[in-house]
Every structure is written in structure tokens, then in C-alpha cells.
Design a protein around this motif. Structure first.
Motif, PDB file in Angstrom:
ATOM      1  N   SER A  11       0.832  -1.211   0.000  1.00 34.40           N
ATOM      2  CA  SER A  11       0.000   0.000   0.000  1.00 34.40           C
ATOM      3  C   SER A  11       0.866   1.261   0.000  1.00 34.40           C
ATOM      4  O   SER A  11       0.509   2.255  -0.641  1.00 34.40           O
ATOM      5  CB  SER A  11      -0.975   0.002   1.176  1.00 34.40           C
ATOM      6  OG  SER A  11      -0.283   0.021   2.399  1.00 34.40           O
ATOM      7  N   GLY A  14       1.895   1.913  -3.495  1.00 32.57           N
ATOM      8  CA  GLY A  14       0.769   2.482  -4.234  1.00 32.57           C
ATOM      9  C   GLY A  14       0.593   3.964  -3.933  1.00 32.57           C
ATOM     10  O   GLY A  14       0.326   4.763  -4.823  1.00 32.57           O
ATOM     11  N   LEU A  15       0.751   4.334  -2.661  1.00 25.05           N
ATOM     12  CA  LEU A  15       0.673   5.742  -2.279  1.00 25.05           C
ATOM     13  C   LEU A  15       1.752   6.558  -2.984  1.00 25.05           C
ATOM     14  O   LEU A  15       1.488   7.634  -3.527  1.00 25.05           O
ATOM     15  CB  LEU A  15       0.834   5.894  -0.764  1.00 25.05           C
ATOM     16  CG  LEU A  15      -0.328   5.415   0.105  1.00 25.05           C
ATOM     17  CD1 LEU A  15       0.087   5.371   1.574  1.00 25.05           C
ATOM     18  CD2 LEU A  15      -1.523   6.323  -0.070  1.00 25.05           C
ATOM     19  N   GLN A  18       0.999   6.817  -6.861  1.00 24.29           N
ATOM     20  CA  GLN A  18      -0.094   7.731  -7.183  1.00 24.29           C
ATOM     21  C   GLN A  18       0.282   9.177  -6.875  1.00 24.29           C
ATOM     22  O   GLN A  18      -0.148  10.093  -7.586  1.00 24.29           O
ATOM     23  CB  GLN A  18      -1.370   7.336  -6.441  1.00 24.29           C
ATOM     24  CG  GLN A  18      -1.952   6.015  -6.875  1.00 24.29           C
ATOM     25  CD  GLN A  18      -2.314   5.973  -8.347  1.00 24.29           C
ATOM     26  OE1 GLN A  18      -2.609   6.972  -8.987  1.00 24.29           O
ATOM     27  NE2 GLN A  18      -2.295   4.774  -8.916  1.00 24.29           N
ATOM     28  N   SER A 106      -7.386   6.411  -6.228  1.00 23.70           N
ATOM     29  CA  SER A 106      -6.452   5.302  -6.009  1.00 23.70           C
ATOM     30  C   SER A 106      -5.585   5.571  -4.785  1.00 23.70           C
ATOM     31  O   SER A 106      -5.294   4.656  -4.002  1.00 23.70           O
ATOM     32  CB  SER A 106      -5.566   5.100  -7.235  1.00 23.70           C
ATOM     33  OG  SER A 106      -6.328   4.712  -8.338  1.00 23.70           O
ATOM     34  N   TYR A 107      -5.169   6.816  -4.615  1.00 29.86           N
ATOM     35  CA  TYR A 107      -4.383   7.193  -3.446  1.00 29.86           C
ATOM     36  C   TYR A 107      -5.193   6.957  -2.170  1.00 29.86           C
ATOM     37  O   TYR A 107      -4.694   6.383  -1.195  1.00 29.86           O
ATOM     38  CB  TYR A 107      -3.973   8.664  -3.554  1.00 29.86           C
ATOM     39  CG  TYR A 107      -3.018   9.116  -2.476  1.00 29.86           C
ATOM     40  CD1 TYR A 107      -1.648   9.040  -2.665  1.00 29.86           C
ATOM     41  CD2 TYR A 107      -3.491   9.621  -1.267  1.00 29.86           C
ATOM     42  CE1 TYR A 107      -0.769   9.458  -1.677  1.00 29.86           C
ATOM     43  CE2 TYR A 107      -2.619  10.035  -0.276  1.00 29.86           C
ATOM     44  CZ  TYR A 107      -1.260   9.954  -0.490  1.00 29.86           C
ATOM     45  OH  TYR A 107      -0.398  10.354   0.491  1.00 29.86           O
ATOM     46  N   ASN A 110      -5.479   3.235  -1.366  1.00 30.84           N
ATOM     47  CA  ASN A 110      -4.235   2.727  -0.779  1.00 30.84           C
ATOM     48  C   ASN A 110      -4.077   3.206   0.660  1.00 30.84           C
ATOM     49  O   ASN A 110      -3.586   2.473   1.517  1.00 30.84           O
ATOM     50  CB  ASN A 110      -3.028   3.166  -1.612  1.00 30.84           C
ATOM     51  CG  ASN A 110      -2.837   2.294  -2.820  1.00 30.84           C
ATOM     52  OD1 ASN A 110      -2.616   1.107  -2.704  1.00 30.84           O
ATOM     53  ND2 ASN A 110      -2.942   2.890  -3.992  1.00 30.84           N
TER      54      ASN A 110
END
Length: 130
Positions: A11, A14-15, A18, A106-107, A110
Motif C-alpha cells: 500500500s 501504491g501511495l 499515485q 487510487s491514493y 491505498n
């Protein structure tokens, strides 16, 4: 606990990815009226730890939009040629706004995943202390 740390690293990646995407989207929006500016896009790829994929992502290289620059008619513009045209940018604000919203959502997803894993880990620690 390695599953928790793996979920946190996925995660977190992902952060980070994004956030980088939002940086490029904001650059595109800021330069929408800059003559000759080409839109920047990023793509994601799987991050590998050793020989296996962890599920984490990372930003690959930044790509420039290779479409032809739009011609804008404005004879008073300092960059205008003898026909009164100059080259604009390849940025479409509607696409950039849609990309910004997608990156934001998306941010946030995550971030929620990160928080859930953190709460589960804290709950496990509380159970182990009893």
C-alpha cells in the motif's frame, strides 16, 4: 508479521506511485497553455524483491505525448509564424482532470488499505499482550 509488513509495503508503494502520478498531472495542468509543451504520463510496473514480485508497484519512466502539437491561430502572439499560427501543447484539461480524480481515488484506496492493516496489526498486538 511478515504478511502485515508486506501489505504495508504494497500500500505504501501504491501511495508513492499515485503521488508521483499527481505530480505529473499537476505539471501538465500548469503547462496547458505553454507553447510546445508535451503532456507527461507515467506508467506503473511491478516492483521485484529478489526474483519474485511482491505486489508492490513503482513508477517506470516518464513518457512524453508524441502527438502532433496543435496549431493555434493568433497573429499577435510573439511565437506566431508568418501565417499567424504557433504550436500549442498536447494537454487536454478534461483528460488531466479525469486522471487527477482517478489518481486521487487510487491514493485514497491505498491509504485506507494502509490504515486497515495498521489497525489489524495493533489489534493483533493487543490480543497477544493478554
Amino acid at each position: 508479521m511478515s504478511d502485515f509488513s508486506n501489505a504495508l509495503s504494497v500500500s505504501a508503494s501504491g501511495l508513492k506511485a499515485q503521488a508521483q502520478r499527481l505530480v505529473h498531472v499537476s505539471e501538465n495542468i500548469a503547462n496547458a497553455d505553454t507553447p510546445g509543451y508535451r503532456r507527461k504520463t507515467v506508467s506503473f510496473e511491478t516492483a521485484f524483491a529478489g526474483s519474485e514480485g511482491t505486489g508492490a508497484v513503482e513508477v517506470s519512466r516518464v513518457n512524453l505525448d508524441r502527438r502532433e502539437l496543435q496549431k493555434i491561430y493568433d497573429p499577435s502572439h510573439p511565437l506566431a509564424d508568418e501565417t499567424g499560427h504557433y504550436q500549442g501543447s498536447t494537454v487536454d484539461l478534461m483528460i488531466e482532470i479525469a486522471d487527477a480524480r482517478e489518481a486521487q481515488r487510487s491514493y485514497e484506496a491505498n491509504l485506507k488499505m494502509f490504515d486497515q492493516v495498521r489497525q489489524m496489526s495493533a489489534g493483533l498486538m493487543d490480543l497477544l499482550r493478554r
